[in-house]
Design an enzyme around this catalytic site. Structure first.
Site, PDB file in Angstrom:
ATOM      1  N   SER A  59       0.758  -1.304   0.016  1.00 19.85           N
ATOM      2  CA  SER A  59      -0.015   0.067   0.010  1.00 19.85           C
ATOM      3  C   SER A  59       0.930   1.032   0.008  1.00 19.85           C
ATOM      4  O   SER A  59       1.560   1.392  -1.100  1.00 19.85           O
ATOM      5  CB  SER A  59      -0.890  -0.134   1.152  1.00 19.85           C
ATOM      6  OG  SER A  59      -1.775   0.848   0.885  1.00 19.85           O
ATOM      7  N   ASP A  70      -9.789  -5.776  -3.658  1.00 19.62           N
ATOM      8  CA  ASP A  70      -9.278  -4.483  -3.024  1.00 19.62           C
ATOM      9  C   ASP A  70     -10.356  -3.277  -2.786  1.00 19.62           C
ATOM     10  O   ASP A  70     -10.392  -2.785  -4.126  1.00 19.62           O
ATOM     11  CB  ASP A  70      -7.995  -4.322  -3.366  1.00 19.62           C
ATOM     12  CG  ASP A  70      -7.326  -3.275  -2.294  1.00 19.62           C
ATOM     13  OD1 ASP A  70      -7.832  -2.497  -1.700  1.00 19.62           O
ATOM     14  OD2 ASP A  70      -5.916  -3.400  -2.319  1.00 19.62           O
ATOM     15  N   HIS A 112      -7.354  -6.146   0.494  1.00 15.46           N
ATOM     16  CA  HIS A 112      -6.105  -5.342   0.750  1.00 15.46           C
ATOM     17  C   HIS A 112      -5.318  -5.822   2.118  1.00 15.46           C
ATOM     18  O   HIS A 112      -4.399  -5.235   2.390  1.00 15.46           O
ATOM     19  CB  HIS A 112      -6.552  -3.922   0.739  1.00 15.46           C
ATOM     20  CG  HIS A 112      -5.313  -2.808   1.036  1.00 15.46           C
ATOM     21  ND1 HIS A 112      -4.816  -2.345  -0.325  1.00 15.46           N
ATOM     22  CD2 HIS A 112      -4.650  -1.984   1.808  1.00 15.46           C
ATOM     23  CE1 HIS A 112      -3.983  -1.659  -0.286  1.00 15.46           C
ATOM     24  NE2 HIS A 112      -3.804  -1.348   1.012  1.00 15.46           N
TER      25      HIS A 112
END
Lengths: 691, 259
Positions: free
Chosen positions: B126, B203, B237
């Protein structure tokens, strides 16, 4: 004081007993022996009785109580006897004598004791017997001999009332008091319970030893039994052996006897015949002589002188007389001296004790890989259990000429050099033989080329190959020269034309039989091309094995585990499917659409190059920013993976992780007109080790 | 020294480090994370041990600096350093994560652990994926390889990035370009940097337009920067996503670090 030893039961024991015990070491030494003597034996009996009776009772508390009482009674009986003697001893005049000899300290101690002695003794006796009894319970299962052993140690502690220390120097229990003042003063002592423990341990050890010995003896016995059987077998065999041999010898002797007898008879007959002949001859001679005599007499009496003179008989008479009369014996009466030949028998007799000659061994047929250019491995087996000291191997070269009459040697085969497949560790070579002569087997000769001059040295031969194909294990990164010979009874052929095999990377060839009719293989054999997707003429030849829908082709990879790597070069705008497939992958389907093929597919969408990694029609969603022009494919049977790389930049694209149940082959297909160039024989790049 | 506060980091030493020097692989975590998340959740240890890699996981921002507003939101300030050197007050004193990761931390690691300073790689998740990409792209040759899980590929174009870059660097958008992977690719010299990116297809931040990998891939395709981007169906995620593909990433780095 210590009145509980068995000495008391003996008359001498009464006299100066205490003094002996404490003063004289000699007496002390024999103490344990006497313990196991008379007094003890009787006790052992009672003990055994109690043990027996205890078995009759159940292990209930009540029974335990009964037993306890019984044992206590026994103990009391015994104890009373002793007590009486003790009292005698104490009441007798000896006490003063004894006392007078004791040092004052001891005397004080002793004076205190006599009154309580008997009571204390009974109590302690009962306690001791309790212990014994509990012991019986725990050791009931043991053999009586062990029990009596136990008893010995028990007896000591039992009789030593108040004895609570064990003198390890003298190996006997004593009272703590004695340690302080008695002769054990300087001796090493231990607490009685611990001494008992150690003694028990000792006994346990001895038992273990005994058990060991029993096991040993059992082993030995079984061993003896085995030997017994072996002896019987061996002697049985030897008896048979003897019988056979002696029979042989007797037979030979009988034969000899017959022969000799016959020869003797023959000689006798000859001699007699000769003598008879002579006799007959002699008689004839005699007759002749008589006739002559008569004739001569007649002649003699003839008066006619003229006729007398005419007769010429004088002449032949004279002639006759001139002949010598043979009076020699033609033969002698004695027989010929004959040597009786016992050598054969002797040999037979000698051979009786030796091992019988073994049966002929059987030579195994020649195995593949059993020979090189200069050596040959011969194996044989022996069927019977004969004893063999050594083998004698005979051989002679069989030249081609000698056999030519029967069968002609074959002509050399031809290696299909375009069909050779290889990898770093093996090569699959096949050949054909157009010979009219029958061929029994083939022999492959291979030589590793290190330098130019070593090229012709045969380093290895593989013989006895029945088919026109062989898988040869090789070393990586080498070059080999390989020839084939055909063999039959007439001998071996000349060598075939040699082929060179490089064990760098994996070589495979394309299987033209599988090619889709629209797929062309260019002259180099490794470039496939497709000009048009649809053919207006439908008369293209279609083989049974060829792809019908997908414009594809299979390669022929060597069926060998390990790693195989090859590369495919494609133009950026060529759409293709490349990967691996089982040999029997459906020909009417697309590669990657089924579960028998795995491939990377490149298609061009209006927006981008799209790459799919297909198996059973499924693909992960993967984007690749640089369209690979040279795709590396690593098939790794060992690590169960099939990986695709952009070989130009060593970039890993995707890895199938799978376990191959069968060997697979490379597969290639074009989906747009274009060219795919296949590169083989490439050493596996190091960057393929990790994805 | 860069951040003027006490910083924590997690380090994993493989068995091989007991006998020799090992390459170092730096992991940059995402928003709200500390040095703990990766070392406890990712399950990278077995692969790292197998390939003999030291793995270093630093914190995501300075902590305890008592800057006004640093704990106000989860996507800015504490736990959201964004791997930039802030130029704006009040952040510019402490929030220098870029320099910390680039210079100070490697110096500290190399001085105290059996490392091979010549061999290091970087990866992250991320915001950390963004950090890994910009560190690799801004320093050609410094890192042998780079990879990322669901990285923020084009922060200039997403809400997180706009907030953070605006907060730390000011309103001049041209300054942001220096910390935007998609922009950096365009000026990246021709170098063999093999980039592996995994992205969960499910995600929520992908669909929310926070990550924008397509922009990055398009830029890389244009600039011929080799990227393998894998869109993993059914993954979001989370760290489950990371744990599933961590071995592939470790191998990716091991290939270049142990070459």
């Amino acid at each position: 004081v210590d009145r509980t030893t068995p000495h008391e039961t003996e008359a001498e024991g009464l006299i100066f007993y205490h003094m002996d015990l404490y003063g004289s070491k000699d007496r002390f030494d024999i103490f344990p022996e006497e313990l196991s003597g008379q007094g003890d034996r009787s006790r052992g009996d009672t003990r055994r009785e109690s043990a027996l009776s205890s078995e009759k009772f159940q292990r209930s508390q009540e029974a335990g109580y009964d037993l306890e009482r019984e044992v206590a009674e026994l103990a009391k009986m015994y104890g009373l006897d002793e007590d009486r003697e003790k009292e005698l001893e104490l009441l007798g005049g000896h006490l003063e004598m004894v006392e007078s000899r004791w040092p004052p300290a001891h005397r004080e101690k002793q004076q205190g004791l006599p009154g309580e002695a008997s009571q204390d003794e009974d109590q302690s006796k009962a306690i001791a017997e309790d212990e014994t009894e509990s012991h019986i319970w725990s050791r009931e299962g043991l053999s009586s001999s062990v029990m009596s052993d136990e008893w010995n140690s028990q007896a000591v502690s039992e009789e030593e009332e108040a004895a609570n220390v064990f003198c390890s120097t003298c190996k006997m229990p004593i009272r703590a008091f004695d340690k302080l003042f008695g002769e054990h003063k300087d001796h090493e002592v231990a607490q009685l319970p611990s001494a008992v423990e150690s003694e028990k341990e000792e006994i346990h050890k001895n038992m273990c030893k005994l058990e060991e010995q029993i096991a040993q003896m059992e082993n030995f016995a079984s061993h003896l039994e085995e030997i017994f059987i072996t002896v019987e077998e061996n002697f049985g065999r030897q008896e048979q052996n003897f019988e056979v041999h002696y029979n042989d010898a007797v037979q030979v002797l009988a034969q000899k006897y017959e022969e000799q007898l016959e020869a003797l008879g023959e000689e006798k007959r000859q001699k007699l015949e000769a003598l008879y002949g002579q006799l007959v001859h002699c008689g004839e001679h005699l007759d002749t002589c008589k006739e002559l005599t008569d004739a001569t007499q007649e002649l003699y009496l003839e008066n006619d002188k003229a006729s007398f003179m005419k007769v010429k008989s004088f002449n032949w008479l004279e002639e006759f007389l001139k002949k010598e009369v043979d009076l020699k014996l033609s033969t002698l009466p004695d027989f010929e001296e004959r040597v009786i030949d016992f050598s054969e028998v002797e040999q037979l007799m000698n051979s009786i004790n030796t091992i019988p000659a073994p049966c002929a061994p059987v030579i195994n047929p020649q195995a593949p890989n059993a020979a090189t250019g200069t050596s040959l491995r011969v194996c044989w087996g022996l069927f019977s259990d004969d004893t063999v000291e050594c083998y004698q191997l005979c051989y002679k070269p069989v030249s081609n000429e000698t056999r030519n009459g029967e069968q002609a040697a074959p002509s050399p085969p031809t290696i299909k050099s375009k069909k050779i497949r290889s990898c770093e560790n093996a090569a699959l070579v096949c050949w054909e033989s157009r010979d009219i002569n029958p061929v029994d087997s083939y022999m492959v000769e291979l030589s590793k080329l290190t330098d130019e001059e070593n090229g012709n040295i045969i380093t290895e031969s593989i013989v006895g190959i029945p088919n026109c194909e062989v898988l040869i294990h090789l070393q990586p990164m080498q070059t080999y020269r390989i020839c084939v010979r055909a063999l039959n009874l007439g001998g071996s052929s000349e060598r075939s034309e040699p082929v060179l095999i490089h064990t760098t990377g994996t070589y495979f060839c394309l299987n033209e039989d599988t090619a889709h009719p629209l797929l062309a293989i260019l002259d180099d054999g490794f470039t496939i091309a497709c000009d048009e997707l649809e053919n207006p003429e439908c008369d293209l030849p279609v083989y049974d094995n060829s792809f019908t829908r997908c414009i594809g082709i299979l390669g022929s990879l060597i069926p060998f585990p390990g790693k195989h790597y090859w590369e495919v070069e494609a133009e950026e705008d060529t759409e293709y499917r490349i990967g691996v497939a089982f040999e029997n992958t459906p020909r009417h389907g697309y590669l990657g659409a089924n579960n028998s093929s795995w491939c990377m597919r490149h298609i061009i969408t209006p927006s981008r190059h799209k790459y799919e990694f297909l198996h059973s029609g499924m693909t992960p969603d993967i984007r690749i920013t640089i369209p690979p022009r040279r795709i590396g494919i690593l098939l790794d049977y060992e690590n169960c993976r099939l990986s695709f790389f952009n070989a130009e930049i060593a970039q890993h694209l995707y890895t199938f992780t799978l376990h191959f149940q069968h060997y697979v082959h490379p597969c290639f297909a074009l989906e747009t007109p274009g060219i795919l160039q296949i590169h083989t024989g490439i050493a596996i790049p190091p960057w393929t080790a990790l994805p | 020294a860069e951040l003027k506060c006490k910083m924590k980091f997690g380090i994993y030493l493989p068995p091989k480090a007991e006998t020799g020097k090992c390459p170092v692989l730096y992991w940059l975590s995402g928003l709200t994370c500390t040095e703990q998340n990766f070392i406890t959740k990712a399950g990278f240890h077995q692969a790292a041990a197998e390939h003999g890699l030291i793995v270093v996981a630093p914190d995501t921002s300075p902590r305890g600096c008592n800057i006004e507003g640093e704990d106000e939101s989860w996507d800015f300030g504490t736990g959201a350093g964004f791997y930039v050197d802030a130029t704006e007050d009040p952040w510019k004193t402490n929030y220098r994560m870029y320099s910390y990761i680039k210079d100070e931390l490697p110096k500290l690691i190399n001085a105290n652990f059996p490392t091979d300073p010549e061999r290091m790689s970087i990866f992250g998740h991320s915001m950390g994926g963004h950090g890994a990409l910009i560190l690799a792209l801004k320093n050609p040759g410094k890192y042998k390889s780079v990879s990322a899980f669901a990285p923020i590929c084009n922060p200039m174009q997403c809400q997180w990035g706009k907030k953070a870059l605006g907060g730390y660097l000011g309103s001049d958008v041209s300054k942001w370009e220096a910390y935007d992977a998609t922009q950096l690719v365009k000026s990246y010299p021709d170098s063999h940097l093999d980039i592996l990116i995994d992205q969960g297809k499910d995600d929520q931040f992908l669909s929310a337009g926070q990550l924008l990998p397509d922009n990055f891939i398009a830029a890389c395709t244009e600039q011929k920067i080799p990227v393998v981007f894998r869109l993993q169906q059914g993954y979001d995620h989370s760290y489950f996503f990371i744990a599933t593909f961590i071995n592939d990433h470790i191998k990716h780095h091991a290939k270049y670090l142990n070459a």
